[in-house]
Design an enzyme around this catalytic site. Structure first.
Site, mmCIF file in Angstrom:
data_model
loop_
_atom_site.group_PDB
_atom_site.id
_atom_site.type_symbol
_atom_site.label_atom_id
_atom_site.label_comp_id
_atom_site.label_asym_id
_atom_site.label_seq_id
_atom_site.Cartn_x
_atom_site.Cartn_y
_atom_site.Cartn_z
ATOM 1 N N GLU A 29 7.527 -13.393 -21.204
ATOM 2 C CA GLU A 29 7.226 -11.987 -20.929
ATOM 3 C C GLU A 29 6.019 -11.520 -21.768
ATOM 4 O OE1 GLU A 29 7.628 -9.703 -18.973
ATOM 5 O OE2 GLU A 29 7.438 -7.794 -20.009
ATOM 6 N N ARG B 36 1.046 1.644 -5.933
ATOM 7 C CA ARG B 36 1.192 0.618 -4.906
ATOM 8 C C ARG B 36 -0.114 -0.096 -4.598
ATOM 9 N NH1 ARG B 36 5.060 0.913 -0.810
ATOM 10 N NH2 ARG B 36 6.968 1.725 -1.701
ATOM 11 N N LYS C 35 1.714 -1.784 -8.765
ATOM 12 C CA LYS C 35 2.997 -1.606 -9.444
ATOM 13 C C LYS C 35 4.153 -2.137 -8.608
ATOM 14 C CE LYS C 35 5.736 0.149 -12.587
ATOM 15 N NZ LYS C 35 5.905 -0.746 -13.753
ATOM 16 N N ASN D 35 1.529 -0.099 5.676
ATOM 17 C CA ASN D 35 1.926 -0.874 4.491
ATOM 18 C C ASN D 35 2.665 -2.091 5.007
ATOM 19 O OD1 ASN D 35 2.852 -1.732 1.946
ATOM 20 N ND2 ASN D 35 4.723 -0.546 2.180
ATOM 21 N N GLY D 36 2.275 -3.284 4.548
ATOM 22 C CA GLY D 36 2.960 -4.500 4.997
ATOM 23 C C GLY D 36 1.977 -5.473 5.604
ATOM 24 N N GLU E 103 -1.754 -9.847 -17.907
ATOM 25 C CA GLU E 103 -1.972 -8.906 -16.809
ATOM 26 C C GLU E 103 -2.813 -7.692 -17.204
ATOM 27 O OE1 GLU E 103 2.543 -6.951 -16.619
ATOM 28 O OE2 GLU E 103 1.455 -7.266 -14.783
ATOM 29 N N HIS F 24 5.660 -31.673 -25.953
ATOM 30 C CA HIS F 24 5.678 -32.488 -24.735
ATOM 31 C C HIS F 24 4.438 -32.246 -23.871
ATOM 32 C CE1 HIS F 24 9.674 -33.902 -25.622
ATOM 33 N NE2 HIS F 24 10.037 -32.643 -25.866
ATOM 34 N N CYS G 25 0.864 -1.164 0.000
ATOM 35 C CA CYS G 25 0.000 0.000 0.000
ATOM 36 C C CYS G 25 0.902 1.216 0.000
ATOM 37 C CB CYS G 25 -0.861 0.008 1.256
ATOM 38 S SG CYS G 25 -1.790 -1.519 1.500
ATOM 39 N N LYS H 9 2.614 -10.034 -20.150
ATOM 40 C CA LYS H 9 2.058 -8.713 -20.490
ATOM 41 C C LYS H 9 0.602 -8.863 -20.899
ATOM 42 C CE LYS H 9 4.218 -6.532 -19.196
ATOM 43 N NZ LYS H 9 5.521 -6.555 -18.607
ATOM 44 N N TRP I 277 -3.749 -1.889 -1.326
ATOM 45 C CA TRP I 277 -3.797 -3.144 -2.083
ATOM 46 C C TRP I 277 -4.134 -4.203 -1.055
ATOM 47 C CZ3 TRP I 277 -1.015 -7.846 -2.244
ATOM 48 C CH2 TRP I 277 -1.247 -8.629 -3.386
HETATM 49 O O1 M6R Z 1 9.637 -3.618 -9.212
HETATM 50 P P1 M6R Z 1 10.054 -4.983 -9.659
HETATM 51 O O2 M6R Z 1 10.756 -4.999 -10.967
HETATM 52 O O3 M6R Z 1 10.833 -5.707 -8.605
HETATM 53 O O4 M6R Z 1 8.691 -5.769 -9.851
HETATM 54 C C1 M6R Z 1 8.693 -7.126 -10.194
HETATM 55 C C2 M6R Z 1 7.338 -7.548 -10.677
HETATM 56 O O5 M6R Z 1 6.369 -7.344 -9.676
HETATM 57 C C3 M6R Z 1 6.906 -6.811 -11.942
HETATM 58 O O6 M6R Z 1 7.839 -6.966 -12.968
HETATM 59 C C4 M6R Z 1 5.538 -7.313 -12.424
HETATM 60 O O7 M6R Z 1 5.645 -8.628 -12.854
HETATM 61 C C5 M6R Z 1 5.014 -6.400 -13.533
HETATM 62 N N1 M6R Z 1 3.649 -6.050 -13.282
HETATM 63 C C6 M6R Z 1 5.070 -7.006 -14.874
HETATM 64 O O8 M6R Z 1 4.573 -6.176 -15.868
#
Ligand code: M6R
Length: 605
Positions: free
Chosen positions: A477, A27, A600, A98-99, A484, A500, A2, A481, A74
């Site tokens: 990746e 966050r 994020k 936060n935490g 998400e 496989h 958060c 993308k 969050w």
């Molecule tokens: O801030 P970070 O690079 O450590 O974050 C890692 C992941 O949480 C981050 O890359 C996440 O997978 C993204 N939403 C991907 O787009």
């Protein structure tokens, strides 16, 4: 995870808190709230959903007062409801957090025996109730907060505000970052310096276990043993303008488009005008026997790509682990090895915990981060900023390609240090990297075509991404993308692995995106692609002109990219993968920059 903020100001706090929360919405955005003390009276407003809902509420039900705390959530414990939204209040105490408080269940039971019952499902309300209990026993707010902190297990950043006290906040940090901002007769608290940027650039970072008593005249900081602690004040340079959309509809679109510029910036920073390497002095791989790279999500895929580079270019054994598994696996680490932590935010809890696990077990802790003032950067022996600029979109784009760029430069340096590359070979690699910004501009020009493909892709239930070699992690990746931000189920596979098992998924409704530059593995990838087509799979082939000419017949769609040195193709091919996800999300009408359930920066385990 958060975002939290606190203000002891000379002006109305509510607008400042909301502005700071806007900067912390990366966050979490499940709910938001603020509390203020006005003429000695503590009051709060909370709203479910994005910050704009709280702003609307404040129009109808304004909150006066020059002292306040705020929170953007969050959800960890309890659904996104007003009751679960922060600030939590118990009697004279309001708190934002936060935490995760790991022992909150035991504490909750103990509090219930004293007749203090929670109304929310959160671990945070327990903190407020504990402080209330201590104050009801005659403790001052400072004593009560200190006693409360001593009872908490887990990771937290906390900020307390008290009824009857409009010149007092108490902040504490254990496991989650927290910054104190210094103004002129004003003081601030924030989860990061970016949140405080409009108010001050003078920042003190709390260290592990620190807690602080803050008034308008300053902050008294204590360490975990309650000794007075001197923590340096630093000046932070944060260009507020870079947190604007700059004419783009979404931050993600802006950040995708920025890639040629930020990669060129990173290359300029880490190479000389003559084209040689200019990495920090400590980046010397002589005597290093292996590297272990640890990260989460997109950053971990950057590590997977880089593994190919360190092994193929430098002959340096490289291991990868996702951070949430790393320390629990208890991997044996060589004292001659480096542990490399890659993170955009530099605050990811799993990655930070992995870094702490590796400390004292390896020769050097190195980080590759976007936020140079972050916890991961500060706790590393050596930190290389990727210089991507602020990344706001939850889907990481420019940070990924900048991470790759810096890791590629490190791999070339490793090749030189280990005698695996001649100066000419290294120069050729660096020349290829310098070509990337131009090639990426070309790839960005495909946006319109990709938008058309995305209209059809948006109809799919499942999508597969295939790649071989260093394009395999890019397939992972690309799938991440897409899922998400468009919420379409997508998976990435090494194309040779398809037969496989995953090939059972293929039918005419499953688009298969094949990432296949015309490199040494091209023929093998094309064979796997033919296996898909033989089962009526819809193939989108992304290759260069020669690749499309050779293998494009009969596929559903093609995208043609310029030729690029095979090793670094993942950096270029990231662009169409990102654009596919972006345009598919647009076609589906999802929330591109703040997709559901995500945040994020993930500062909880
Ligand atoms: O801030 P970070 O690079 O450590 O974050 C890692 C992941 O949480 C981050 O890359 C996440 O997978 C993204 N939403 C991907 O787009």
């Amino acid at each position: 995870m958060c975002g939290i903020v606190g203000v002891l100001g000379n002006h109305e706090a509510a607008p400042l808190l909301v502005e700071a929360l806007k900067r912390l919405e990366y966050r979490g955005y499940d709910s938001a709230g603020i509390a203020t003390v006005n003429k000695g009276r503590l009051d709060r407003r909370r709203a479910v959903g994005k910050l704009v809902n709280l702003s609307d509420l404040l129009v109808h039900e304004p909150l006066a007062g020059k002292a306040g705390i705020g929170h953007t959530r969050w959800a960890t414990h309890g659904a996104a409801t007003v009751t679960n939204a922060h600030p939590h209040r118990a009697g004279p105490v309001a708190v934002v957090h936060n935490g995760i408080i790991e022992n909150f269940r035991e504490l909750r039971e103990e509090l219930a025996t004293h007749g203090l019952v929670q109304e929310s499902q959160t671990d945070t309300e327990t903190v407020a109730l504990l402080a209330q209990m201590y104050m009801s026993r005659g403790m001052t707010p400072v004593e009560a907060a200190r006693a409360t902190l001593g009872r908490l297990h887990g990771a937290f950043a906390l900020c307390f505000l008290f009824d009857g006290h409009d010149d007092l906040m108490i902040a504490a940090r254990k496991g989650s970052p927290l910054a104190i901002g210094h103004g002129k007769g004003e003081m601030f608290v924030g989860s990061d310096a970016i949140a405080l940027a409009p108010m001050t650039d003078r920042i003190t970072y709390l260290e592990e276990g620190d807690w602080a008593v803050i008034t308008r005249s300053g902050a008294e900081i204590f360490d975990a043993e309650d000794r007075r602690a001197n923590r340096a004040e630093t000046r932070i340079q944060i260009d507020a303008a870079r947190i604007e959309k700059g004419g783009y509809k979404h931050f993600m679109a802006k950040e995708i488009a920025e890639q040629p510029v930020v990669i060129a910036d990173a290359l300029k920073h880490y190479t000389t005008p003559e084209g040689g390497l200019r990495l920090p002095e400590g980046v010397d791989f002589k005597g290093v026997d292996r590297i272990t790279m640890v990260a989460c999500g997109t950053a971990s895929y950057a590590c997977h790509v880089a593994k190919y580079w360190f092994e193929q270019i430098a002959g340096l054994p490289a291991e990868i682990d996702i951070a949430s598994e790393f320390r629990y696996r208890e991997p044996p680490l060589s004292g001659q090895s480096w542990a490399v932590f890659v993170s955009q935010s530099g605050e990811t809890a799993d990655t930070l915990a992995a870094l702490r696990y590796a400390r004292d077990k390896v020769a050097r802790i190195v980080s590759v981060v976007n936020v140079p003032t972050s916890s991961i950067a500060r706790e590393s022996d050596l930190s290389l900023p990727i210089l991507a600029g602020v990344e706001v979109g939850v889907a990481s784009t420019k940070a990924f390609t900048c991470q790759l760029t810096v890791l590629a430069l490190m791999a070339v340096k490793a090749g030189l240090d280990r005698g695996r590359l001649t100066a000419e070979q290294a120069a050729a690699h660096l020349g290829s990297l310098r070509n990337l910004p131009g090639l990426m501009n070309h790839a960005l020009g495909l946006s319109g075509v990709i938008a058309e493909v995305a209209e059809e892709l948006a109809e799919a239930q499942d999508v597969l991404f295939l790649g071989r070699g260093a394009m395999y992690p890019l397939a992972l990746e690309g799938a991440l993308k897409l899922k998400e931000i468009s919420y379409i189920h997508a998976e990435g596979y090494a194309s040779g692995e398809l037969k496989h098992g995953p090939i059972a998924l293929i039918d005419a409704r499953v688009p298969v995106i094949v990432l296949a530059p015309r490199d040494g593995l091209f023929d093998k990838t094309v064979s796997n692609m033919q296996e898909v087509m033989a089962r009526h799979g819809k193939v989108l082939l992304i290759s260069d002109a020669a690749g499309v000419e050779e293998a494009g017949a009969g596929v559903w769609k093609t995208l043609v990219l310029p030729e690029v040195e095979a090793a670094f193709a993942p950096i270029l091919y990231a662009v169409p993968a990102q654009l596919l996800a972006y345009h598919t999300a647009i076609a589906k009408g999802t929330d591109v920059d703040q997709p559901r359930n995500l945040a994020k920066s993930v500062t909880v385990e």
